[in-house]
Design a protein around this motif. Sequence first.
Motif, short mmCIF file in Angstrom:
data_model
loop_
_atom_site.label_atom_id
_atom_site.label_comp_id
_atom_site.label_asym_id
_atom_site.label_seq_id
_atom_site.Cartn_x
_atom_site.Cartn_y
_atom_site.Cartn_z
N PRO A 77 0.80 -1.22 0.00
CA PRO A 77 0.00 0.00 0.00
C PRO A 77 0.84 1.28 0.00
CG PRO A 77 -0.80 -1.53 1.65
CD PRO A 77 0.49 -2.09 1.11
N GLU A 78 2.01 1.24 0.63
CA GLU A 78 2.86 2.44 0.65
C GLU A 78 3.37 2.77 -0.75
OE1 GLU A 78 3.57 -0.14 3.03
OE2 GLU A 78 2.20 0.91 4.39
N GLY A 81 -0.07 2.82 -3.36
CA GLY A 81 -1.09 3.82 -3.12
C GLY A 81 -2.50 3.36 -3.46
N GLU A 82 -3.21 4.20 -4.20
CA GLU A 82 -4.60 3.94 -4.53
C GLU A 82 -4.75 2.66 -5.37
OE1 GLU A 82 -8.33 5.94 -6.96
OE2 GLU A 82 -6.54 7.15 -6.60
N LEU A 83 -3.81 2.42 -6.26
CA LEU A 83 -3.90 1.21 -7.10
C LEU A 83 -3.85 -0.05 -6.24
CD1 LEU A 83 -4.04 -0.18 -9.84
CD2 LEU A 83 -1.55 0.04 -9.98
N GLY A 85 -4.81 -0.35 -3.19
CA GLY A 85 -6.10 -0.44 -2.51
C GLY A 85 -7.19 -0.97 -3.41
N ARG A 86 -7.19 -0.52 -4.64
CA ARG A 86 -8.21 -1.00 -5.59
C ARG A 86 -8.01 -2.48 -5.92
NH1 ARG A 86 -10.43 3.39 -9.60
NH2 ARG A 86 -10.45 5.18 -8.22
#
Length: 144
Positions: A77-78, A81-83, A85-86
């Motif tokens: 996640p660091e 990022g958003e990818l 998470g998705r």
Amino acid sequence: MTYGLMRKASSMYQQTSARGGVEDADPHQLTAMLLDGVLDRINQARGHIYHRDVAAKGVAFSKALAILAELRRSLNPEAGGELAGRLAALYEYVTRRLLHAQLNNDLVALDEAARLLTPIRDSWHAIRSSYLAQQKSVTTGASA
């Protein structure tokens, strides 16, 4: 050669082939192997549902679910990022659809899972050359 013997020989070949591939694989290849593997197991599960082979169906679903769990664990996640998470949300959703498919012999749910994962797998394979170029520049820059 009987069906059972051919199936066992094929399984042994796949295990040996996969083991050798994993030992020599870089992180990008490992993820590609996981994505290929989950789609293979989904296809196997489809065949086992069709042939009413409950035990083999359970094995195929179990392996598919284990691979999805590993794909979720591999996310960073660091860095992602958003990818990341998705992708985590997608893998969780596909896990739920596979559990539903397994419990209900639902080929529509199984097809949905494959349809959602296929573009991820195809995209992952498509970026292989970019990954290798990046690794080469990192290696070249580190040794300069």
